[in-house]
Design a protein around this motif. Structure first.
Motif, short mmCIF file in Angstrom:
data_model
loop_
_atom_site.label_atom_id
_atom_site.label_comp_id
_atom_site.label_asym_id
_atom_site.label_seq_id
_atom_site.Cartn_x
_atom_site.Cartn_y
_atom_site.Cartn_z
N LEU A 118 0.74 -1.26 -0.05
CA LEU A 118 -0.12 -0.04 0.17
C LEU A 118 0.38 1.13 0.42
N ASP A 119 0.03 2.63 -0.47
CA ASP A 119 1.01 3.45 -0.56
C ASP A 119 0.54 3.86 0.51
N ILE A 120 1.66 4.87 0.85
CA ILE A 120 1.45 5.11 2.70
C ILE A 120 2.03 7.01 3.05
N THR A 121 1.90 8.02 2.96
CA THR A 121 1.81 8.75 3.69
C THR A 121 2.80 9.57 4.50
N LEU A 122 4.60 10.06 5.08
CA LEU A 122 5.29 9.79 5.96
C LEU A 122 4.99 11.20 6.28
N GLU A 123 4.64 12.06 6.78
CA GLU A 123 5.08 13.09 6.73
C GLU A 123 6.02 14.04 7.81
N ASN A 128 10.00 13.00 11.78
CA ASN A 128 11.54 14.02 11.69
C ASN A 128 12.19 13.27 13.38
N SER A 129 11.81 12.43 13.97
CA SER A 129 12.62 11.56 15.34
C SER A 129 14.05 11.06 14.46
N THR A 130 14.73 11.76 15.30
CA THR A 130 16.86 11.47 15.15
C THR A 130 16.74 10.22 15.07
N ALA A 165 14.31 9.07 9.27
CA ALA A 165 13.74 10.34 9.83
C ALA A 165 13.12 10.80 7.74
N VAL A 166 12.23 11.36 7.49
CA VAL A 166 12.07 11.26 6.07
C VAL A 166 13.44 13.26 6.23
N VAL A 167 13.49 13.48 7.32
CA VAL A 167 13.70 15.15 7.02
C VAL A 167 14.77 14.59 8.26
#
Length: 640
Positions: A118-123, A128-130, A165-167
């Protein structure tokens, strides 16, 4: 007369009925069916990722009622095990795992690959947890016949992966977890070396490291075989049987192991049975761990018919010379000399199909190729005992003074996997001599070690340059021009070439315009002179940058600073006919005139404005603006 029923509460009766129901339907719910699996998280676009579970299902012994139509994955923060979200993954694919050699199929081993995705969104504001995150899916139970763990029919499985994290540092940090190579459908033969490539692919180019790990058990069980959500870590491992451990998962000499760099599994099993094992692939970026994925799987060990390995010998040239000896001999390939090898290969077993391949060891690019058969039968009716083949190196092969290594490999069609024989050939090679061509042009002289030559032309101007390529070897030449990130025609550029033997000529023209300036800030054009011979060397390249300038001012901009609005026809008004001309995005925006006390007394958006002094003598100040931010300031005095 019957005994009285005990007094149960309503909830007690419900629990009793549920227990009886589990006894009735339990075998279908927790049937021993799981072969193994792994999870993946693949970047798609923006903040969208595809979360995928590949589950391997026993198609022989598994109960069809235990084939789930959906699975629930749970995502947690590694720092504190906080649940981020649950994701229901629908079944999207149901296929069979293929054998390396389909002829080796056995009716006791068949595996399905079930894909839940499934495609999911990771905002970024949420993920953003290190410390990063982990995802898990729990399911019970494993195959009943597993030989190396305790109570396999009650052993569960936790599929697990970690991701960053994605950022990071306020900027997007894009990562896709490694994708481990397809699973094996093969079995191993007792006493025979078994090998398989579990090495992964990483779309981000991260470094991958492999090791053996204990498969995870987790919290699901025969009472709750498919939980609505996974529990947070830690997850317990399966319980190894006597003599088994993480370092000794399958008995053998050697025991099961994996190459930490390549992911290649090897084992020479010493016992029959079905064995579960675990592999971890850890992902590093700039020497820092950013994630991992695990694969649980099983290996079936059988008694197999005796299979003798094939053999091959390599000869230089006609085959009459002594055979090539690996580790002692080195081939030296020179222009005009023999560049082919003769190969003889055979197998002592009857009705054997043999296949030749090559594998570069320490080089890429040009490689030798076979000019004759590479596959054939031996020791069967109408077939010879020995096959021959010819392997030739390209005329343009150039090892640049190094010794290249090439493996020549023959494989048979034995089960479960082919037996091999390999001869590693060491060689050096020189290509035919060649004098590089020379490229000349009328572009400005290039300064060695500097940035590209820059040609600056005012808007509306035309620039022409000629190029010439020459070659003393009289090789065919071709001239070309390519815009770096833009189309030449879109920038008003045109290039024509007359290519030929030993010489090529080209003409470049450019019409500098506002449209050209809008195409790209830096108009970089690469001119290439290429030899089009069989051995194509690197081209001669020249890069030129083209810049559009404002139009050349034909009249110097000298604003008047005194006017006398007395009606004599001389200096009666303040006007600026010599304003800098409009240029692309730099156009006249307006003028404002202020009194000495800062009060605006006049303004106009017209380039042809006229101001007659507002009927008062004195000193005034003006501000002229252009649309590109250019500004002119000055003063004008009004006299009687």
């Amino acid at each position: 007369m019957g005994l009285p029923l005990p007094a149960f509460s309503f909830h007690a009766w419900v629990r009793l009925l549920l227990g009886l129901l589990l006894l009735l339907v339990g075998p279908a719910a927790y049937a021993t069916h799981i072969v193994g699996g792994e999870m993946e998280l693949q970047y798609r676009r923006g903040n969208t990722y595809t979360l995928r579970l590949n589950l391997y299902f026993d198609a022989i012994n598994g109960n069809p009622g235990a084939l789930d139509q959906q699975m629930t994955a749970s995502i947690f923060d590694k720092a504190n095990n906080r649940r981020m979200q649950n994701v229901v993954l629908p079944l999207t694919s149901n296929t069979f795992v293929q054998y390396t050699n389909p002829a080796c199929t056995t009716p006791t081993l068949s595996t399905r690959k079930l894909v839940y995705a499934l495609d999911i969104t990771l905002e970024p504001a949420m993920y953003n947890s290190t410390a990063g995150y982990y995802a898990a899916v729990e399911r019970c139970c494993r195959n009943n016949g597993i030989s190396n763990i305790v109570n396999p029919q009650n052993a569960a499985q936790t599929f697990y992966l970690e991701f960053p994290a994605v950022v990071r540092n306020g900027r997007p940090f894009i990562d896709s977890t490694p994708r481990i190579f397809p699973p094996l459908g093969d079995y191993a033969c007792r006493g025979e070396m078994f090998y398989y490539d579990f090495g992964g692919q990483d779309t981000d180019g991260d470094s991958l490291v492999y090791d053996m790990v204990t498969p995870l058990n987790g919290y699901s069980n025969t009472v709750d075989p498919s939980p609505l959500q996974a529990q947070p870590s830690p997850y317990s491992g399966i319980t190894w049987g006597a003599g088994r451990s993480t370092a000794n998962q399958i008995p053998g000499n050697p025991t099961l192991g994996i190459d930490s760099r390549t992911g290649r599994l090897t084992v020479r099993p010493s016992q029959l049975g079905l064995f579960v094992f675990g592999v971890r692939c850890t992902e590093y970026r700039q020497k820092v761990k950013i994630g991992e994925t695990r694969r649980d799987f099983q290996l079936y060990v059988l008694n197999c018919p005796q299979n003798t390995p094939p053999s091959l010998q390599v000869y230089n040239g006609t085959g009459k010379l002594p055979a090539y000896v690996p580790g002692r001999d080195t081939l030296h390939l020179v222009p005009g000399g023999n560049r082919c090898l003769r190969i003889r290969f055979t197998d002592p077993d009857p009705i054997s199909r043999l296949t030749l391949t090559t594998r570069p060891v320490n080089f890429s690019g040009l490689a030798p190729s076979f000019t004759s058969i590479t596959t054939g039968m031996v020791r069967t009716a109408g077939a010879p005992d020995t096959l021959t083949a010819t392997l030739c190196f390209p005329e343009c092969q150039d090892t640049k003074g190094q010794v290249y290594l090439l493996d020549v490999i023959v494989a048979d069609n034995g089960c479960s996997l082919p037996k091999l024989d390999t001869v590693r050939v060491a060689f050096t090679a020189l290509p035919p001599p060649n004098t590089p061509p020379v490229l000349t042009s009328t572009f400005p002289t290039e300064v060695t070690g500097s940035a590209p030559v820059i040609v600056r032309i005012p808007v509306g101007g035309t620039y022409t340059a000629t190029l010439a390529g020459t070659d003393t070897d009289r090789d065919p030449l071709a001239l070309s021009a390519v815009g770096q990130g833009f189309d030449l025609a879109a920038a008003g550029m045109q290039f024509t070439a007359q290519n030929g033997t030993g010489r090529a000529d080209g003409t470049f023209t450019w019409q500098a315009s506002c449209e050209a300036a809008a195409v790209q800030e830096n108009l970089m054009v690469q001119f290439r002179l290429q030899e089009t011979t069989k051995c194509t060397p690197s081209p001669v390249v020249r890069t030129v940058q083209f810049v559009v300038l404002p139009p050349v001012d034909t009249v110097r901009f000298l604003p008047p600073n005194i006017i006398t609005p007395n009606g004599d026809g001389k200096n009666d008004a303040f006007e600026l006919p010599t304003l800098p001309p409009d240029y692309c995005d730099g156009r006249f925006a307006g003028i404002k005139i202020y009194s000495r006390w800062g009060n605006e007394v006049f303004h106009s958006p017209e380039r042809t404005f006229r101001w007659n002094g507002a009927g008062s003598t004195g000193m005034y100040y003006y501000l002229i603006t252009f649309t590109n931010g250019r500004r002119y300031k000055g003063w004008v005095q009004v006299l009687p």
